[in-house]
Design an enzyme around this catalytic site. Structure first.
Site, short mmCIF file in Angstrom:
data_model
loop_
_atom_site.label_atom_id
_atom_site.label_comp_id
_atom_site.label_asym_id
_atom_site.label_seq_id
_atom_site.Cartn_x
_atom_site.Cartn_y
_atom_site.Cartn_z
N HIS A 65 -30.78 1.82 98.17
CA HIS A 65 -31.05 3.19 97.73
C HIS A 65 -32.27 3.12 96.80
O HIS A 65 -32.49 2.12 96.13
CB HIS A 65 -29.81 3.67 96.96
CG HIS A 65 -29.81 5.11 96.58
ND1 HIS A 65 -30.46 5.57 95.46
CD2 HIS A 65 -29.23 6.18 97.15
CE1 HIS A 65 -30.26 6.87 95.36
NE2 HIS A 65 -29.53 7.28 96.37
N ASP A 106 -24.85 -3.11 93.43
CA ASP A 106 -24.76 -1.65 93.40
C ASP A 106 -23.46 -1.26 94.13
O ASP A 106 -23.38 -1.37 95.35
CB ASP A 106 -26.00 -1.06 94.09
CG ASP A 106 -25.92 0.45 94.24
OD1 ASP A 106 -24.86 1.03 93.96
OD2 ASP A 106 -26.93 1.05 94.66
N GLN A 126 -21.29 2.88 96.65
CA GLN A 126 -20.59 3.23 97.90
C GLN A 126 -19.42 2.32 98.20
O GLN A 126 -18.79 2.45 99.26
CB GLN A 126 -21.58 3.20 99.08
CG GLN A 126 -22.73 4.18 98.95
CD GLN A 126 -22.29 5.64 99.03
OE1 GLN A 126 -21.17 5.96 99.44
NE2 GLN A 126 -23.16 6.54 98.62
N LYS A 149 -18.76 9.82 92.71
CA LYS A 149 -18.51 9.40 94.10
C LYS A 149 -17.08 8.89 94.28
O LYS A 149 -16.66 8.54 95.37
CB LYS A 149 -19.51 8.32 94.50
CG LYS A 149 -20.94 8.87 94.61
CD LYS A 149 -21.87 7.85 95.21
CE LYS A 149 -23.31 8.15 94.91
NZ LYS A 149 -23.92 9.11 95.84
N CYS A 209 -32.39 9.00 100.45
CA CYS A 209 -32.94 8.19 99.34
C CYS A 209 -33.02 6.72 99.71
O CYS A 209 -32.76 5.84 98.87
CB CYS A 209 -32.13 8.35 98.06
SG CYS A 209 -32.14 10.00 97.41
N1 PMP Z 1 -26.86 3.51 95.17
C1 PMP Z 1 -26.28 3.94 96.29
C2 PMP Z 1 -25.95 2.95 97.36
C3 PMP Z 1 -26.01 5.30 96.46
O1 PMP Z 1 -25.45 5.73 97.59
C4 PMP Z 1 -26.35 6.21 95.43
C5 PMP Z 1 -26.09 7.71 95.56
N2 PMP Z 1 -26.42 8.24 96.79
C6 PMP Z 1 -26.93 5.70 94.26
C7 PMP Z 1 -27.16 4.36 94.17
C8 PMP Z 1 -27.31 6.60 93.12
O2 PMP Z 1 -26.16 7.13 92.53
P1 PMP Z 1 -26.29 8.27 91.41
O3 PMP Z 1 -27.18 9.32 91.97
O4 PMP Z 1 -24.87 8.72 91.24
O5 PMP Z 1 -26.83 7.62 90.20
#
Ligand code: PMP
Length: 407
Positions: A125, A202, A205, A228, A366
């Site tokens: 991401h 990270d 997910q 999430k 993203c």
């Molecule tokens: N890493 C991953 C794999 C994600 O899916 C996301 C959110 N789509 C993020 C980081 C960022 O999370 P946040 O916007 O809650 O900080």
């Protein structure tokens, strides 16, 4: 708790699921972006403001002590949920993004010099790419990238070959928010540690969908977002091993994070407060703990099994439609499906499905390097949570068939 046989009762826990959108029952399949909240979490937020709102840590009065106890109890809930060794290894942040930025800044400022290397993967991401690029601009570090294959699996041989004397950190995702791939994190950690390199995972997910134990994984840093995992927005977690957090410079300065302040010399507070400058989101932390209790009551293994069942059901049905191309076909997959239906633009498909009350995500999610890998601009993504049903998947299939007929 077995989910399939209790699904009606579970859905009643989530008030938004009875909504209608464009006169159709809401079919919410955008759970990788954010999840819906159960009553227990919503109630906890309300209780926070109606029964125990006072600033934490500083007050001698009753409400402040109650709020402090709830906030610190929430930290212990997260510690136990992640299997961390100490509560002070749990830092509350705004979310995954802030947790990664914290590590990139504090670890980077403390340990990295020009020419040092950080390894990330091609399936990250943007929040696990850009903080390292900012560090690159500040310090002149080098970013190395682990590629993935057509199934969306990391190339572990290539990964092992990226290490050098200058490698200082690895930062990879546990589960891809586009491909759904569940990466072999334990192996990734072992390879990094063989080279004496710490690793950040990270977990945005993974934490909502599979059981995670940071000590078992032996991860040095592990991050996730509250929103999430059925918790509130604006709260997230950085787990870090004590030895790293202790050695790292603070991220932000302000109240809470100091031991003593004078114009001659300021000293910093102990962990975890050193990394929690300012008033923390103590309502968010207690609501996050409530969300964790919610998933723990059901059981992470039950959630993982049920979501795999939904994934397989949806994949089979989508395959039967024909003309659906999948991005991410690993056999180790979380319940995320990225796809292209015929030559219908993902945006058109998403917009028309919305008219039927079906919420999917379209675009690059993203993760533009993944799009570049496949030579595409975006995908249509369905992502599942513990409250989704096979009937909702049937509605998705019927919706896609209908849109196909229009084109
Ligand atoms: N890493 C991953 C794999 C994600 O899916 C996301 C959110 N789509 C993020 C980081 C960022 O999370 P946040 O916007 O809650 O900080």
């Amino acid at each position: 708790m077995e989910i399939a046989s209790n699904i009606t009762r579970i859905r009643e826990d989530f008030p938004i699921l009875t909504s209608t959108v464009h006169k159709h029952p809401l079919v919410y399949l955008d759970n990788a972006a954010t999840t819906q909240k159960p009553w227990s979490v919503i109630k906890k937020i309300e209780d926070g403001y109606t029964k125990q709102n006072a600033n934490v840590h500083r007050g001698v009065h009753f409400l402040s002590q109650m709020a402090t106890e709830a906030h610190e109890a929430a930290r212990a809930t997260v510690q136990q949920f992640l299997g961390a060794a100490h509560t002070h290894e749990i830092i509350f942040t705004r979310g995954t993004t802030e947790s990664i930025n914290l590590v990139a800044y504090s670890f980077g400022e403390t340990f990295l010099k020009q020419g040092d290397e950080v390894i990330v993967s091609e399936m990250e991401h943007h929040s696990n790419i850009v903080p390292w690029q900012l560090l690159q601009q500040r310090k002149g570090i080098i970013i190395k990238v682990i590629p993935f294959n057509q199934q969306g699996e990391l190339d572990l041989t290539e990964y092992a070959s990226l290490f050098s004397e200058r490698t200082k950190l690895v930062a990879v995702t546990h589960v891809s928010n586009v491909l759904g791939t569940i990466n072999p994190v334990k192996q990734l950690v072992q390879i990094a540690h063989k080279h004496d390199v710490p690793i950040l995972i990270d977990g945005a997910q993974s934490v909502p969908h599979i059981a995670v134990n940071v000590q078992d994984l032996n991860a040095d840093f592990y991050v996730f977002s509250g929103h999430k995992i059925y918790g509130p927005t604006g709260i997230g977690v950085l787990y870090g091993k004590e030895k790293w957090l202790d050695a790292m410079l603070p991220y932000q300065g302000g109240g809470e994070m100091i031991a003593q302040v004078s114009f001659e010399k300021t000293t910093f507070n102990e962990l975890p407060y050193k990394f929690e400058a300012g008033t923390p989101d103590f309502i968010g932390s207690t609501a996050l703990a409530e969300a964790i209790r919610y998933v723990q009551n059901i059981g992470m293994d039950q959630i993982a099994a049920y979501e795999t069942y939904l994934l397989n059901y949806a994949t089979d049905k989508l395959q039967q439609i024909g003309d659906v191309h999948f991005f991410g076909t690993s056999s180790h997959k979380s319940a995320v499906i990225s796809m292209q239906v015929g030559d219908i633009h993902h945006y058109d498909m998403g917009t028309l499905l919305d008219k039927l009350g079906i919420a999917l995500r379209t675009g690059h999610h993203c993760a533009q390097p993944i799009m570049k890998h496949y030579g595409i601009e975006g995908t249509l993504r369905a992502s599942f949570a513990l409250y989704n049903t096979t009937q909702e998947i049937d509605a998705l299939i019927a919706g896609i068939e209908r849109v196909k007929q229009l084109f």
